[in-house]
Design an enzyme around this catalytic site. Sequence first.
Site, PDB file in Angstrom:
ATOM      1  CD1 TRP A  14     -97.580 105.362 -24.358  1.00 37.77           C
ATOM      2  CD2 TRP A  14     -96.842 103.264 -24.330  1.00 37.77           C
ATOM      3  NE1 TRP A  14     -98.380 104.644 -23.533  1.00 37.77           N
ATOM      4  CE2 TRP A  14     -97.972 103.357 -23.486  1.00 37.77           C
ATOM      5  CE3 TRP A  14     -96.202 102.025 -24.471  1.00 37.77           C
ATOM      6  CZ2 TRP A  14     -98.475 102.268 -22.788  1.00 37.77           C
ATOM      7  CZ3 TRP A  14     -96.714 100.951 -23.766  1.00 37.77           C
ATOM      8  CH2 TRP A  14     -97.826 101.068 -22.940  1.00 37.77           C
ATOM      9  CE  LYS A  60     -97.270  97.108 -15.286  1.00 35.72           C
ATOM     10  NZ  LYS A  60     -97.831  97.647 -14.025  1.00 35.72           N
ATOM     11  CD  GLU A 101    -104.289  99.605  -5.710  1.00 37.84           C
ATOM     12  OE1 GLU A 101    -104.811  98.487  -5.828  1.00 37.84           O
ATOM     13  OE2 GLU A 101    -103.256  99.944  -6.336  1.00 37.84           O
ATOM     14  CE  LYS A 145    -100.011  98.521  -5.915  1.00 37.60           C
ATOM     15  NZ  LYS A 145    -101.155  98.567  -6.745  1.00 37.60           N
ATOM     16  NE  ARG A 204     -89.042 108.266 -22.367  1.00 41.28           N
ATOM     17  CZ  ARG A 204     -89.072 109.339 -21.600  1.00 41.28           C
ATOM     18  NH1 ARG A 204     -88.122 109.535 -20.711  1.00 41.28           N
ATOM     19  NH2 ARG A 204     -90.045 110.215 -21.714  1.00 41.28           N
ATOM     20  CG  ASN A 262     -93.225 112.257 -25.201  1.00 47.97           C
ATOM     21  OD1 ASN A 262     -94.266 111.617 -25.096  1.00 47.97           O
ATOM     22  ND2 ASN A 262     -92.427 112.511 -24.185  1.00 47.97           N
ATOM     23  N   GLY A 263     -96.176 113.264 -26.590  1.00 43.70           N
ATOM     24  CA  GLY A 263     -97.236 114.061 -25.968  1.00 43.70           C
ATOM     25  C   GLY A 263     -98.532 113.941 -26.747  1.00 43.70           C
ATOM     26  CG  HIS A 316    -121.110  93.411  10.995  1.00 41.63           C
ATOM     27  ND1 HIS A 316    -122.251  93.264  11.737  1.00 41.63           N
ATOM     28  CD2 HIS A 316    -121.169  94.656  10.466  1.00 41.63           C
ATOM     29  CE1 HIS A 316    -122.991  94.365  11.644  1.00 41.63           C
ATOM     30  NE2 HIS A 316    -122.345  95.224  10.878  1.00 41.63           N
ATOM     31  CB  CYS A 333     -92.598 108.975 -27.247  1.00 43.17           C
ATOM     32  SG  CYS A 333     -94.274 108.693 -27.767  1.00 43.17           S
ATOM     33  CD  GLU A 368     -99.194  94.633  -6.077  1.00 45.48           C
ATOM     34  OE1 GLU A 368     -99.248  93.816  -6.993  1.00 45.48           O
ATOM     35  OE2 GLU A 368     -99.725  95.755  -6.139  1.00 45.48           O
TER      36      GLU A 368
HETATM   37  C1  F6R Z   1    -101.469  95.259  -8.813  1.00 50.25           C
HETATM   38  C2  F6R Z   1    -101.572  94.994 -10.242  1.00 50.25           C
HETATM   39  C3  F6R Z   1    -102.528  93.946 -10.698  1.00 50.25           C
HETATM   40  C4  F6R Z   1    -103.239  94.387 -11.991  1.00 50.25           C
HETATM   41  C5  F6R Z   1    -104.111  93.259 -12.528  1.00 50.25           C
HETATM   42  C6  F6R Z   1    -104.883  93.682 -13.750  1.00 50.25           C
HETATM   43  O1  F6R Z   1    -100.544  96.262  -8.545  1.00 50.25           O
HETATM   44  O2  F6R Z   1    -100.881  95.589 -11.032  1.00 50.25           O
HETATM   45  O3  F6R Z   1    -103.444  93.634  -9.700  1.00 50.25           O
HETATM   46  O4  F6R Z   1    -104.001  95.509 -11.686  1.00 50.25           O
HETATM   47  O5  F6R Z   1    -103.324  92.146 -12.848  1.00 50.25           O
HETATM   48  O6  F6R Z   1    -104.030  94.085 -14.761  1.00 50.25           O
HETATM   49  P1  F6R Z   1    -104.546  94.928 -15.995  1.00 50.25           P
HETATM   50  O7  F6R Z   1    -105.009  96.258 -15.463  1.00 50.25           O
HETATM   51  O8  F6R Z   1    -103.356  95.064 -16.894  1.00 50.25           O
HETATM   52  O9  F6R Z   1    -105.672  94.175 -16.615  1.00 50.25           O
END
Ligand code: F6R
Length: 615
Positions: free
Chosen positions: A76, A610, A485, A489, A27, A102-103, A508, A2, A492
């Site tokens: 939020w 995103k 993971e 990172k 935010r 907020n919180g 293997h 928020c 990407e």
């Molecule tokens: C990687 C990333 C993506 C998401 C994936 C699922 O950094 O952000 O791999 O994790 O697209 O997204 P959500 O969690 O929003 O379903």
Amino acid sequence: MCGIVGYVGPQQAQGVVIDGLRRLEYRGYDSAGVALVVQGGTVVTAKKAGKLANLEKVLADSPLPASTTGIGHTRWATHGPPTDVNAHPHDGNAHRIALVHNGIIENFADLRARLEADDHVLVSQTDTEVVAHLVELQVQSGEDLTTAMQRVCQQLEGAFTLVAVDSQDPDRVVAARRNSPLVVGVGEGEYFVGSDVAAFISHTREALELGQDQVVTITRDGVEITDFDGRPAQGRRFHVDWDLSAAEKDGHDWFMRKEIFEQPRAVADSLLGRRTRAGLLQLDEMRLSDDEIRDVDKIIIIACGTSFYAGMVAKYAIEHWTRVPVEVELASEFRYRDPILDYSTLIVAISQSGETADTLQAIRHARTQRSKVLAICNTNGSTIPRESDAVIYTHAGPEIGVASTKGFLTQLVACYLLALYVAQVKGTRYGDEINQVMGQLEAMPDHIETVLSASESVYALAREHLDTRSVLFLGRHAGYPVALEGALKLKELAYLHAEGFAAGELKHGPIALIEEGLPVLCVVPPRGRDQLHEKMLSGIQEVRARGARTICLAEEGDTRIEPYADVLIRLPQVPTLLQPLVAIVPLQLFACELASALGHDVDQPRNLAKSVTVE
Ligand code: F6R
């Protein structure tokens, strides 16, 4: 998270507040509102779900009276979906005060029950409205708004920033904070409060930082700070020399870096309010009955990308603590294999955004087969939790960087909580064991902070790899998804070839990739469990013997790793199952810094979105 703005001074408050809210838009939010104190003894409020433009339309259609004192909020959603009625500000039944927040108020359910027993009518589903009623009760009993705020804060548990105005005291704005951000802007005869300096830097660059558990009162004449007991306190004065874009990122160059540093807070917030006074685990939003949980004989976790890797960690925790078999499946593959499902299969859908099309289609399919679906999600009001039978919300706040960081850590926390909750209901773990793990989880924010405090050495390491074209990641057990993971990172963000492997699988086939100088990041499990540590050391020796440069993440005190590590990054000592919460952090920092040094757009990597709303 928020956004909050408060203003008192000679200017028209509505313009100042809306301007501040606009600067806090970064935010992330899902509704907005303002309240102004009008001379003559009233508070007027306008609020609306959706973007600020929706609120501005309301204000254009029904203009509010002139006022020089006001507060505003971008919400939020946490408690209750993003609707007009849940938007802030909130008031009490006498409509004398207006309050934004907020919180998370952990004990709001108890407080709400007490108010309702005293005939208070609460109209929203928020925890905030409870606080508005409590503050109003205090001012109606004759206290000034500052004292009222102090007294109410003493009754609250959780993390909060609160800002309120009182219709009977038109030149005063009172704010309070505990474990949640709040800064004061100091102008010439005008004062501001805000979630961060972006709220007011177009008006003043002089600011005051508040301490923990403090209440601040701003009037046209100045600022007064106290603790929750009313004792005078001091703020720390500072000058803001960031430009607006740096201010939004809290001084960081990228939202992603800011979000990595927010992780201790995000993890702590995701743990708030999960234990009753009697020490039992509670999951407020989870709408599955104990009987439904007792009936579960199989769990299938479905997710994509980073959320899928959180699910892989969850499998270890759930099976260990509950003895319920768990499958983890990529959402995009799930329904095409005609999975065997029935009412005793619990589907856990993990999604930060709550809008991922692959995950959404997978849960729709599962529901047609009579399986119950529980969503683990960071976005209140999004489609996946709406279409699920139950939900556990993570409390990461909005994640703006496209690459998920704090989303991942808070998903892990939610998965641990789910595992422990199922163990509690099914009786597969004793209460004291569950409490012990909860204690270990509650210590994690400090451990993550410790890892973050060594960020400079990770950055230096990343900058040594500007010419690298390929990086491998190794892990075992819960460290294997961390390796995956870490590799994701790097792919990407830095656009490098990066691959994660289960260390035991190397021999293997993948070991053929090792060549002189190839960086291999190794997530070393804590010592002393199931020979995992020893086996990992063997894997590290195998790659090192073939010329790899080993960069090892190992716990403090692990001396056995030293001869095999070309570079050693230390992790705090934590249990094996919880280690992903600390082990992923250096890998996030590494990828962020390397991508930044290569000149890439860290927040918006090429080709990525995103929220992936297409299958
Ligand atoms: C990687 C990333 C993506 C998401 C994936 C699922 O950094 O952000 O791999 O994790 O697209 O997204 P959500 O969690 O929003 O379903």
